[in-house]
Design a protein around this motif. Structure first.
Motif, PDB file in Angstrom:
ATOM      1  N   SER A 144       0.867  -1.183   0.000  1.00 36.50           N
ATOM      2  CA  SER A 144       0.000   0.000   0.000  1.00 36.50           C
ATOM      3  C   SER A 144       0.894   1.219   0.000  1.00 36.50           C
ATOM      4  N   PRO A 145       1.423   1.578  -1.164  1.00 33.15           N
ATOM      5  CA  PRO A 145       2.382   2.678  -1.209  1.00 33.15           C
ATOM      6  C   PRO A 145       1.770   3.998  -0.791  1.00 33.15           C
ATOM      7  N   ILE A 146       2.518   4.750  -0.028  1.00 29.98           N
ATOM      8  CA  ILE A 146       2.116   6.104   0.341  1.00 29.98           C
ATOM      9  C   ILE A 146       3.250   7.027  -0.055  1.00 29.98           C
ATOM     10  N   PRO A 147       2.983   8.299  -0.261  1.00 28.52           N
ATOM     11  CA  PRO A 147       4.050   9.218  -0.643  1.00 28.52           C
ATOM     12  C   PRO A 147       5.139   9.254   0.418  1.00 28.52           C
ATOM     13  N   GLU A 148       6.381   9.108  -0.029  1.00 31.26           N
ATOM     14  CA  GLU A 148       7.483   9.166   0.922  1.00 31.26           C
ATOM     15  C   GLU A 148       7.620  10.589   1.450  1.00 31.26           C
ATOM     16  N   PRO A 149       7.837  10.729   2.756  1.00 33.68           N
ATOM     17  CA  PRO A 149       7.926  12.073   3.325  1.00 33.68           C
ATOM     18  C   PRO A 149       9.252  12.718   3.007  1.00 33.68           C
ATOM     19  N   SER A 150       9.294  14.033   3.159  1.00 33.34           N
ATOM     20  CA  SER A 150      10.565  14.723   3.124  1.00 33.34           C
ATOM     21  C   SER A 150      11.238  14.430   4.457  1.00 33.34           C
ATOM     22  N   ASP A 151      12.241  15.229   4.827  1.00 32.54           N
ATOM     23  CA  ASP A 151      12.871  15.028   6.121  1.00 32.54           C
ATOM     24  C   ASP A 151      11.795  14.973   7.198  1.00 32.54           C
ATOM     25  N   PRO A 152      11.752  13.894   8.013  1.00 33.93           N
ATOM     26  CA  PRO A 152      10.666  13.730   8.995  1.00 33.93           C
ATOM     27  C   PRO A 152      10.516  14.901   9.954  1.00 33.93           C
ATOM     28  N   VAL A 153      11.623  15.481  10.386  1.00 33.44           N
ATOM     29  CA  VAL A 153      11.539  16.597  11.325  1.00 33.44           C
ATOM     30  C   VAL A 153      10.941  17.825  10.637  1.00 33.44           C
ATOM     31  N   GLU A 154      11.324  18.061   9.379  1.00 30.71           N
ATOM     32  CA  GLU A 154      10.729  19.167   8.637  1.00 30.71           C
ATOM     33  C   GLU A 154       9.241  18.924   8.409  1.00 30.71           C
ATOM     34  N   LEU A 155       8.890  17.690   8.107  1.00 32.56           N
ATOM     35  CA  LEU A 155       7.491  17.336   7.936  1.00 32.56           C
ATOM     36  C   LEU A 155       6.713  17.588   9.220  1.00 32.56           C
ATOM     37  N   LEU A 156       7.316  17.248  10.349  1.00 29.23           N
ATOM     38  CA  LEU A 156       6.685  17.471  11.646  1.00 29.23           C
ATOM     39  C   LEU A 156       6.535  18.962  11.924  1.00 29.23           C
TER      40      LEU A 156
END
Length: 344
Positions: A144-156
Motif C-alpha cells: 500500500s504505497p504512500i508518498p514518501e515524506p521529506s525530512d521527517p523533522v521538517e514534515l513534523l
C-alpha cells in the motif's frame, strides 16, 4: 495502556510500547497506534514527573535507539501524527475528544523521543535515527504505497505550524496547542547540544526561515502573540475528572485520582500551579523569542531574512488595541536584552 489508567511507573512494561521499541517494524496503518495512543496519563508538567518518566523509560529508549535504525518506527510515528493532524479540524467540529486526546498522546511521545535524541546523541547519530524511510510502508502484509515524506523533522515542523495557525483554540484543543508549541521548542533546542553548528546551519531553522512553511510566519506570529495577550486560563476539564465536557469523556470515573495515588503526583492545586507556569501564553512567548532571536545574521557570512522578526513589524501596522501595543513594546524590550547574546 488502552482506556485504563496508566501510571508512569507502568509504562516500561506496557506491551504496545515494548512493540514500538522492539525489532518489529510497524506500518503507519498498523492498528497498534490506536492502542498506543489510548492511554490516560495526565500530561507531565512537574519536574519530578519528568525525572520519573526519564528514569522509567531508560531501558525502552535504549532499545528504541538500537532497533530504530532498522525499523524506522520513529519516522512511522511522525507520519502517523501528520496523517491524523489532517483530520483534527473535523474532530473539533464533531467534538471528537477521544481523537484529539490521541493526537496529543502521539505528539507527547514524539516530543519525548526527540528530547532524548537531541540531548544524548551526536548530530550524526540523530540524523541517522531520523532520516526518511527509503521504502514504502506496507499494510497488513500487502503493498500500500504512500508518498514518501521529506525530512521527517521538517514534515513534523510544517504540520505543527499548520496546527497552531489553523486549529481553533477550545477546551478540547488547548492541550494539543500547548504540546505543539513544546514540541517545536524541543526541536529548535537542538542547537544547544550541537555546538559545532549555528542555528542558520541547522535544517530545522532553515526550513522555518526559508522553507515552504515560512509563508505562514505572519499568521503564526500573530497567533503566538494573541496567546500571550489573551492569557487564556487552562481549561479545568483537562486536568480534573469532570464528566461534563471532559477531554477524556468515557474513561473511568476518578481516573486522575487513581493516577495521583498510583504515581505519587502532587495534589491537584500543585498540578494546576504547574500548568499555569507552563501555560499556553508563556510557552507561546518562549517560542516566539526563539524564532525571532535566531538566524539574525550576526556572525554569519550568509544573511537570510528572518520572517518572524518581519512579521512582528507587520502585526504592528494594523494594531488598534492599546493593550496589544503595550505587550508588543514589552516584547521588544525583552528582545533588546536578548540581543546582547549571540543566538545565531
Amino acid at each position: 495502556m488502552g482506556l485504563e489508567a496508566s501510571s508512569l511507573k507502568g509504562l516500561e512494561s506496557n506491551e504496545y510500547l515494548e512493540r514500538f521499541c522492539s525489532e518489529e517494524t510497524l506500518s503507519v496503518f498498523d492498528p497498534i497506534w490506536n492502542k498506543l495512543f489510548s492511554h490516560s496519563i495526565k500530561p507531565v508538567l512537574l519536574r519530578d514527573d519528568d525525572f520519573l518518566l526519564d528514569t522509567t523509560m531508560e531501558k525502552c529508549r535504549a532499545n528504541l535507539i538500537l532497533n530504530n535504525l532498522k525499523t524506522r518506527n520513529v519516522t512511522a510515528l511522525i507520519e502517523v501524527f501528520v496523517s491524523r493532524a489532517n483530520e483534527l479540524q473535523i474532530s473539533v467540529q464533531t467534538s471528537d475528544n477521544i481523537f484529539i486526546w490521541q493526537a496529543y498522546n502521539c505528539l507527547f511521545i514524539i516530543r519525548s523521543i526527540l528530547k532524548y535524541l537531541y540531548s544524548n546523541l551526536t548530530e550524526e547519530a540523530c540524523f541517522q535515527q531520523l532520516e526518511k524511510v527509503s521504502k514504502n510502508s506496507m499494510s497488513n502484509g500487502t503493498s500500500s504505497p504512500i508518498p514518501e515524506p521529506s525530512d521527517p523533522v521538517e514534515l513534523l515542523l510544517g504540520t505543527l505550524v499548520q496546527v497552531l495557525v489553523e486549529l481553533p483554540i477550545t477546551n478540547l484543543t488547548y492541550i494539543l496547542h500547548l504540546e505543539a508549541i513544546n514540541t517545536m521548542v524541543v526541536v529548535l533546542s537542538q542547537q544547544m547540544f550541537m555546538a559545532s553548528k549555528t542555528a542558520l546551519k541547522l535544517s530545522s531553522y532553515r526550513f522555518l526561515m526559508q522553507g515552504e512553511i515560512s509563508h505562514l510566519s505572519v499568521p503564526l506570529t500573530r497567533r503566538l502573540l494573541s496567546h500571550y495577550i489573551e492569557q487564556r486560563i487552562p481549561p479545568y476539564p483537562c486536568w480534573n475528572n469532570d464528566n461534563s465536557g471532559s477531554i477524556v469523556i468515557g474513561v473511568a470515573s476518578g481516573i486522575w485520582n487513581i493516577l495521583r495515588k498510583g504515581v505519587g503526583l502532587s495534589p491537584h492545586d500543585d498540578i494546576m500551579e504547574a500548568l499555569k507556569e507552563h501555560s499556553l501564553a508563556k510557552q507561546s512567548l518562549y517560542l516566539l523569542l526563539i524564532l525571532v532571536n535566531h538566524c539574525t545574521g550576526r556572525g554569519e557570512t550568509e544573511n537570510i531574512p528572518n520572517p518572524y522578526r518581519a512579521a512582528i513589524i507587520a502585526c504592528s501596522n494594523d494594531l488598534s488595541n492599546f493593550i496589544f501595543l503595550i505587550i508588543l513594546f514589552n516584547l521588544f524590550l525583552v528582545l533588546t536584552v536578548l540581543t546582547d547574546f549571540d543566538l545565531t
